[in-house]
Design an enzyme around this catalytic site. Structure first.
Site, mmCIF file in Angstrom:
data_model
loop_
_atom_site.group_PDB
_atom_site.id
_atom_site.type_symbol
_atom_site.label_atom_id
_atom_site.label_comp_id
_atom_site.label_asym_id
_atom_site.label_seq_id
_atom_site.Cartn_x
_atom_site.Cartn_y
_atom_site.Cartn_z
ATOM 1 N N GLY A 8 0.877 -1.153 0.032
ATOM 2 C CA GLY A 8 0.044 0.075 0.070
ATOM 3 C C GLY A 8 0.988 1.346 0.106
ATOM 4 O O GLY A 8 0.507 2.289 0.595
ATOM 5 N N LEU A 10 1.368 3.512 -1.981
ATOM 6 C CA LEU A 10 0.863 4.805 -2.706
ATOM 7 C C LEU A 10 -0.255 5.435 -2.014
ATOM 8 O O LEU A 10 -0.947 6.211 -2.467
ATOM 9 C CB LEU A 10 0.511 4.476 -4.096
ATOM 10 C CG LEU A 10 1.773 4.064 -4.948
ATOM 11 C CD1 LEU A 10 1.275 3.774 -6.389
ATOM 12 C CD2 LEU A 10 2.910 5.091 -5.059
ATOM 13 N N GLY A 11 -0.516 4.833 -0.695
ATOM 14 C CA GLY A 11 -1.574 5.580 -0.013
ATOM 15 C C GLY A 11 -1.328 6.515 0.743
ATOM 16 O O GLY A 11 0.001 7.202 0.676
ATOM 17 N N GLN A 12 -2.027 6.956 1.636
ATOM 18 C CA GLN A 12 -1.750 8.219 2.461
ATOM 19 C C GLN A 12 -0.463 8.081 3.256
ATOM 20 O O GLN A 12 0.264 8.904 3.377
ATOM 21 C CB GLN A 12 -2.995 8.612 3.419
ATOM 22 C CG GLN A 12 -3.029 10.094 3.944
ATOM 23 C CD GLN A 12 -3.434 10.377 5.008
ATOM 24 O OE1 GLN A 12 -4.420 9.399 5.722
ATOM 25 N NE2 GLN A 12 -3.856 11.484 5.505
ATOM 26 N N ASP A 34 2.486 -1.482 -4.472
ATOM 27 C CA ASP A 34 1.188 -1.263 -4.648
ATOM 28 C C ASP A 34 0.387 -2.038 -5.793
ATOM 29 O O ASP A 34 0.987 -2.332 -6.535
ATOM 30 C CB ASP A 34 0.878 0.629 -4.793
ATOM 31 C CG ASP A 34 -0.430 0.769 -4.341
ATOM 32 O OD1 ASP A 34 -0.324 1.611 -3.258
ATOM 33 O OD2 ASP A 34 -1.361 0.914 -4.775
ATOM 34 N N ILE A 35 -0.921 -1.694 -5.869
ATOM 35 C CA ILE A 35 -1.706 -2.370 -6.602
ATOM 36 C C ILE A 35 -1.706 -1.805 -8.088
ATOM 37 O O ILE A 35 -2.065 -2.190 -9.133
ATOM 38 C CB ILE A 35 -3.268 -2.632 -6.134
ATOM 39 C CG1 ILE A 35 -3.897 -3.687 -7.179
ATOM 40 C CG2 ILE A 35 -4.074 -1.349 -6.226
ATOM 41 C CD1 ILE A 35 -5.320 -4.319 -6.515
ATOM 42 N N ARG A 36 -1.335 -0.271 -7.803
ATOM 43 C CA ARG A 36 -1.096 0.460 -9.035
ATOM 44 C C ARG A 36 0.085 1.080 -9.045
ATOM 45 O O ARG A 36 0.937 1.099 -8.233
ATOM 46 C CB ARG A 36 -2.215 1.505 -9.096
ATOM 47 C CG ARG A 36 -2.165 2.469 -7.823
ATOM 48 C CD ARG A 36 -3.363 3.032 -7.508
ATOM 49 N NE ARG A 36 -3.195 3.686 -6.162
ATOM 50 C CZ ARG A 36 -3.114 4.962 -5.753
ATOM 51 N NH1 ARG A 36 -3.026 6.008 -6.578
ATOM 52 N NH2 ARG A 36 -2.914 5.258 -4.480
ATOM 53 N N TYR A 141 -14.816 -2.087 9.210
ATOM 54 C CA TYR A 141 -13.566 -1.693 9.453
ATOM 55 C C TYR A 141 -13.068 -2.039 10.727
ATOM 56 O O TYR A 141 -11.705 -2.525 11.106
ATOM 57 C CB TYR A 141 -13.269 -0.118 9.028
ATOM 58 C CG TYR A 141 -12.242 0.420 9.297
ATOM 59 C CD1 TYR A 141 -11.280 0.028 8.287
ATOM 60 C CD2 TYR A 141 -11.572 1.235 10.324
ATOM 61 C CE1 TYR A 141 -9.819 0.911 8.332
ATOM 62 C CE2 TYR A 141 -10.526 1.884 10.175
ATOM 63 C CZ TYR A 141 -9.783 1.768 9.213
ATOM 64 O OH TYR A 141 -8.347 2.460 9.376
HETATM 65 N N1 SER Z 1 -8.561 7.498 9.522
HETATM 66 C C1 SER Z 1 -9.387 6.181 9.370
HETATM 67 C C2 SER Z 1 -10.792 6.481 8.785
HETATM 68 O O1 SER Z 1 -11.475 7.546 8.857
HETATM 69 C C3 SER Z 1 -9.587 5.968 10.648
HETATM 70 O O2 SER Z 1 -8.437 4.965 11.038
HETATM 71 O O3 SER Z 1 -11.124 5.335 8.411
#
Ligand code: SER
Length: 315
Positions: A8, A10-12, A34-36, A141
């Site tokens: 991951g 390229l994520g935040q 990353d997947i992209r 989540y």
């Molecule tokens: N920042 C995340 C979300 O809002 C929480 O871990 O999903």
């Protein structure tokens, strides 16, 4: 940590963590995946491989090929997206995690993955939420995060994998935007304040959540991974936080720098319900005591830096 595989990337978090780790451990020692491929500096400034984390074989093969001794597993769907696509979230968040843990077990790697304030739920004490407390989240989540915390503990006690983790609050940064999270409003507001001098918040006034500026989050990951393991009583999912605020307080802070800034509300019931189920503030004492967690940025200091950096980025 000498040779690190990051999922991951390229994520935040990954977009900044990879760069920081490459500056500490050397570019060739941080394998970004990353997947992209977005052509960003994460892709161009060091080893980069396409990896779908649900592909266990490819993950193992890459870790073996590069002879990594550390895995930082970041790939996951955030809370609001997970609520819209719960089965996908289960498959990606849990499937990816178990593949990463299995790779770490087989190749004897140190392991980091983030948990979240989302691992708490409505029956958790809301203020100064303790490290060890009730965890009955009501989101997919959250279910993933609690299961993930337990799974990481299991891999440590059962197989001796050196698993470590923190419960991140909402992360605020100017490099890569988050996507599909509940706390994302606290990032979007800065972009809109600079671009349009107004922001419509989908989170209602009075809704407190923990937050942290990205530089503190990156330091926390590195400090925990470098911490002396004999000092760790907990291993996974240390509460960490830098500040707790609600939308009005954030708007007031931005107004100090952009007086014309105006805030209005159009509350999204789905994300508001998620936010309401999370703590107002969490207690990071265990992280402070066991590995010296500290943060540098409060709301005022973060706002100065965010506005300054974003003005340059958006100009
Ligand atoms: N920042 C995340 C979300 O809002 C929480 O871990 O999903």
């Amino acid at each position: 940590m000498k040779k690190i595989l990051v999922t991951g990337s390229l994520g935040q978090i990954g977009s900044e963590l990879v760069t920081k780790m490459r500056s500490i451990y050397g570019s060739d020692n941080v394998i970004a995946t990353d997947i992209r491929d977005n052509g960003s500096n994460v892709v161009t400034e060091g080893p980069f491989e396409i990896l779908d984390v649900t592909d266990a074989t490819k993950m193992y093969d890459l870790a073996k090929k590069y002879e990594v001794d550390t895995i930082v597993h970041l790939a996951a769907l955030l809370s609001a997206t997970a609520e819209k696509k719960p089965l996908l979230a289960w498959n990606l968040n849990m499937g990816g995690l178990v593949n990463a843990l299995e790779t770490a077990r087989e190749l004897k790697c140190q392991f980091f993955t983030p948990s979240s304030i989302g691992a708490f739920g409505p029956s958790t004490p809301k203020d100064q939420t303790p490290q060890d407390t009730i965890q009955r989240p009501t989101t997919m989540y959250g279910v993933n995060k609690v299961a993930g915390e337990l799974l990481c503990d299991y891999y440590f006690t059962k197989f001796g994998v050196d698993t470590r983790g923190v419960r991140f609050p909402g992360l605020i940064s100017y490099v890569a935007e988050p996507g599909g999270g509940t706390t994302d409003y606290a990032v979007e507001i800065y972009y809109e304040a600079i671009k349009n001098k107004r922001f419509t918040s989908y989170i209602d006034k009075g809704t407190y959540m923990d937050m942290m500026y990205m530089p503190d989050a990156l330091n926390a990951i590195i400090d925990l991974m470098e911490a002396d393991s004999t000092k760790l009583k907990h291993r996974n999912a240390f509460n960490i936080t830098a500040m707790s605020f609600e939308p009005e307080q954030l708007a007031a802070e931005i107004k100090k720098h952009i007086p014309e800034f105006e805030m209005s509300y159009d509350v999204d019931p789905a994300r508001q319900a998620i936010a309401k189920s999370w703590p107002n503030s969490i207690d990071p004492t265990a992280a402070q005591e066991e590995w010296g967690f500290k943060s540098e940025y409060d709301l005022a200091k973060m706002t100065v830096d965010m506005l300054e950096k974003l003005k340059i980025k958006l100009s």
